[in-house]
Design an enzyme around this catalytic site. Structure first.
Site, PDB file in Angstrom:
ATOM      1  CD  GLU A 271      -2.991  -1.227   2.214  1.00  0.00           C
ATOM      2  OE1 GLU A 271      -2.756  -0.639   3.279  1.00  0.00           O
ATOM      3  OE2 GLU A 271      -4.054  -1.824   1.972  1.00  0.00           O
ATOM      4  CG  ASP A 350      -7.600  -5.435   4.923  1.00  0.00           C
ATOM      5  OD1 ASP A 350      -7.053  -5.695   6.007  1.00  0.00           O
ATOM      6  OD2 ASP A 350      -7.642  -4.293   4.440  1.00  0.00           O
ATOM      7  CD  GLU A 378      -9.708  -1.271   8.128  1.00  0.00           C
ATOM      8  OE1 GLU A 378      -8.776  -1.841   8.721  1.00  0.00           O
ATOM      9  OE2 GLU A 378      -9.607  -0.805   6.973  1.00  0.00           O
TER      10      GLU A 378
HETATM   11  C1  GCV Z   1      -2.368   0.380   8.462  1.00  0.00           C
HETATM   12  C2  GCV Z   1      -6.005  -2.078   5.568  1.00  0.00           C
HETATM   13  C3  GCV Z   1      -6.378  -0.818   6.276  1.00  0.00           C
HETATM   14  C4  GCV Z   1      -5.216   0.153   6.359  1.00  0.00           C
HETATM   15  C5  GCV Z   1      -4.040  -0.571   7.043  1.00  0.00           C
HETATM   16  C6  GCV Z   1      -3.721  -1.812   6.221  1.00  0.00           C
HETATM   17  C7  GCV Z   1      -2.604  -2.631   6.848  1.00  0.00           C
HETATM   18  O1  GCV Z   1      -5.799  -1.849   4.213  1.00  0.00           O
HETATM   19  O2  GCV Z   1      -7.476  -0.227   5.643  1.00  0.00           O
HETATM   20  O3  GCV Z   1      -5.608   1.275   7.103  1.00  0.00           O
HETATM   21  O4  GCV Z   1      -2.932   0.257   7.172  1.00  0.00           O
HETATM   22  O5  GCV Z   1      -4.842  -2.628   6.135  1.00  0.00           O
HETATM   23  O6  GCV Z   1      -2.918  -3.599   7.510  1.00  0.00           O
HETATM   24  O7  GCV Z   1      -1.458  -2.301   6.671  1.00  0.00           O
END
Ligand code: GCV
Length: 649
Positions: A271, A350, A378
């Protein structure tokens, strides 16, 4: 002098350590033997409990003996009760601390009957919480990325908190449920936070000092690009000698400041975070460079396996995000240093409400693996909705564990902030507690852990209260699952913040999270025969079980298969009717839970009752929104009416 037990400021909830929880031990004659900093912590705890409940610390004729026979780092303790005397013996302060909190959990039961000496030891050595906390408030993600409990416990006004009493109290809560490690900053490491490794290490040192008396080791998330952004080097190539020297030096300085520092957490090539791919190096090269820097000091690098293409073309049906972690890391099995731990999210996507267990967890037989769970909700209602994750985590932790655990460590993304209830939603405290207890004993019955949490957090609760709490929490994960994305297909959330329904929110996006619903059917074909081949990442029997829609468990059907709406599930219902039924039921279950909660007014402290009641209003509104959007969407796509004729818009 032992440090006093931390004091909570006015209005901060004691969570699972209200004073009353210490009544049984505090009313007795307590003898403490041994020395060392954690024995001193136990001393302070016992002294405070006795001062409150009329017992005393004695040197003879005790009711309870808490004895550390040495100063080793073992976390095991032995508990016995004979001839009216309870004994807790450990070979060091850590074990004694856990033994003490075990006695607290047992309450009067620790002092009754005969108890043959029983030894308790954690199943995994590292039981860690990762805080996705930023030091500086991030313009999009705020202070705590995916945080739903206020600001950070550790960082305020752009630096580490000056008053660390709350951090000490946090360490105490964590020790009392068995957690022993904390990473204090976000795995997405921004410019300010990068400096915690070097010129701002003093702030981390202060936090480590506050957590240490409760046996918590401090870890730090670092950026792979640190040699460039902090050290002024031209490269972060893990095989470059200058880069390796830089990490060795920076790490040595961290250990000068924090001799018991736990190590680094790294999100690389994920990411947008920098990583070894930029230099044509493997993730083993990257992780091993950091492992080498940490090794002389006894530290560990937690290297995250959350590596996938987040710039996917939604038209490309051959790329499957679910495959990514396994495809990247399995070829590297055996190539990682012994102090490099691969940190694997429990599911291949995720943290959805329902995913299969990631096949990577049991595929790395020559690599230490940490399974990463997500306590912060989340995708499971953001601590507005009640969603107790104990049963889900228990399923994950038992998967493939018949002949021993397929992982070495456990990590959860923290759900805590500076909110007076710690977790925003007071009932979300149960998730944090349950994580700690399951990390200690992954095969524990989650229902028993829930009862334990209720018993500690609501001491002397009348039966009606304990029963009510159990009713609203025990089935809440399945309720949440019912009214959100169906049958394991996942997502369907609003993009970005991930709260509330948006069926096509991610359907034409680059993130690799699709449901492929059309007028005839829905789901992702991940079979070997006709799909992405993901089922081939599993070992027997799961590669076969998941391969066929006939054997695939209903709750994961749409994760693994694209089926017509009329496909008949094992439950006997069709997919479309299942979608309608579960979405109506889910909302009804929230309505019932809200009524149960209302009926508990008067039995729960008013502030806590009011906070939960407010959130039930929100949850109910949101659940109705989910129900109506999902049902309407699939009615419109499929044209199939609800066989029970309920309102679908
Ligand atoms: C910390 C998901 C979340 C992100 C997070 C990522 C990760 O994509 O939406 O906020 O980033 O996981 O675990 O690195």
């Amino acid at each position: 002098m032992p440090l006093p037990v931390p004091v909570l400021s006015e209005g901060v909830d004691p969570a699972w350590l209200p004073e009353e929880a210490f009544r049984a031990v505090g009313g007795r004659r307590v003898l403490i033997r041994g020395s060392g900093p954690l024995v001193e912590t136990v001393h302070a705890e016992a002294a405070q409990a006795c001062a409150r409940f009329g017992g005393s610390l004695v040197s003879d004729d005790p009711d309870v003996v808490l004895e550390s026979t040495g100063e080793d780092g073992s976390e095991a303790f032995t508990l016995g009760h004979r001839d009216g005397r309870t004994t807790v013996t450990a070979s060091g302060g850590r074990g004694l601390l856990y033994g003490f909190f075990h006695v607290v959990r047992l309450g009067e039961a620790a002092f009754r009957g005969e108890r043959h000496p029983e030894t308790h030891r954690p199943a995994v050595a590292v039981r860690m919480l990762d805080h996705w906390d930023n030091v500086a408030v991030h313009p999009v993600m705020g202070q705590v990325e995916r945080g739903y409990a206020g600001g950070s416990l550790f960082w305020a006004d752009g630096r580490a908190r000056g008053d660390l009493e709350r951090v000490r109290a946090y360490g105490r809560l964590l020790a009392a449920c068995g957690i022993n490690a904390v990473a204090v900053n976000n795995v997405n490491v921004h410019a300010t936070e990068a400096r915690l490794l070097t010129d701002r290490i003093g702030e981390v040192t202060d936090l480590a000092g506050a957590l240490r008396p409760y046996g918590i080791r401090t870890h730090l998330s670092v950026t792979f690009a640190a040699p460039m952004v902090l050290g002024g080097l031209e490269t972060a190539d893990p095989l470059d000698e200058g880069v390796r020297r830089w990490w060795a030096g920076a790490t040595a300085r961290v250990y000068e400041a924090i001799p018991d520092f736990g190590g680094y957490v790294v999100k690389a090539d994920s990411e947008g975070q920098p990583g070894p791919f930029a230099y044509g190096r493997s993730h083993a090269d990257g992780a091993n460079m950091l492992a080498a820097a940490l090794q002389p000091h006894g530290g560990t690098v937690h290297w995250r396996a959350f590596v996938y293409d987040h710039r996917q073309d939604w038209r490309d049906r051959t790329t499957d995000r679910a495959r990514a972690a396994y495809d990247h890391f399995v070829p590297l099995d055996g190539a990682f240093a012994p102090n490099a731990v691969l940190q694997v999210k429990h599911g291949p996507m995720d943290f959805q409400v329902r995913e299969p267990v990631s096949p990577l967890v049991s595929a790395m037989s020559h690599t230490p693996v940490a399974v990463e769970l997500q306590a912060t909700q989340e995708y499971t209602g953001q601590q507005q909705h009640v969603c107790w994750l104990g049963p889900m985590w228990s399923e994950v932790l038992r998967f493939g564990a018949e002949d021993g655990l397929p992982f070495e460590e456990l990590v959860a993304v923290s759900n805590v902030g500076d909110d007076p209830f710690w977790t925003g939603h007071p009932l979300a405290q149960a998730n944090l507690y349950t994580f700690g207890r399951l990390a200690w004993r992954p095969d524990a019955d989650p229902g028993a852990v829930l009862d334990e949490w209720i018993g500690l957090s609501f001491p002397d609760a009348p039966r009606r209260l304990a029963g009510g709490l159990r009713r609203v929490l025990a089935g809440s994960w399945r309720t949440y699952e019912k009214y959100t994305a169906p049958l394991g297909v996942g997502f369907m959330v609003q993009p970005g913040h991930h709260y509330g329904p948006s069926v096509d929110g991610y359907e034409y996006s680059p993130w690799g999270t699709y449901h492929f619903a059309d007028r005839d059917g829905i789901g992702v074909d991940r079979s070997r025969a006709t799909g992405t081949g993901y089922t081939g990442q599993y070992t027997k029997p799961w590669d076969e079980v998941y391969e066929s829609p006939e054997t695939c468990p209903d709750e994961l059907l749409l994760f693994f298969h694209h089926v017509p709406y009329g496909h008949v599930l094992k439950s006997g219902s069709t997919v479309i009717q299942h979608i309608y039924d579960t979405h109506f039921e889910g909302v009804e279950e929230v309505e019932t839970a809200r009524e149960v909660w209302d009926s508990l007014a008067g039995l729960v402290a008013p502030a806590r009752h009011a906070r939960v009641a407010e959130r039930y209003e929100e949850q109910l509104g949101s659940a109705r929104e989910w129900r109506d959007q999902i049902n309407s969407y699939f009615f419109r796509k499929s044209g199939v009416p609800d066989e029970r004729g309920r309102t679908i818009h």
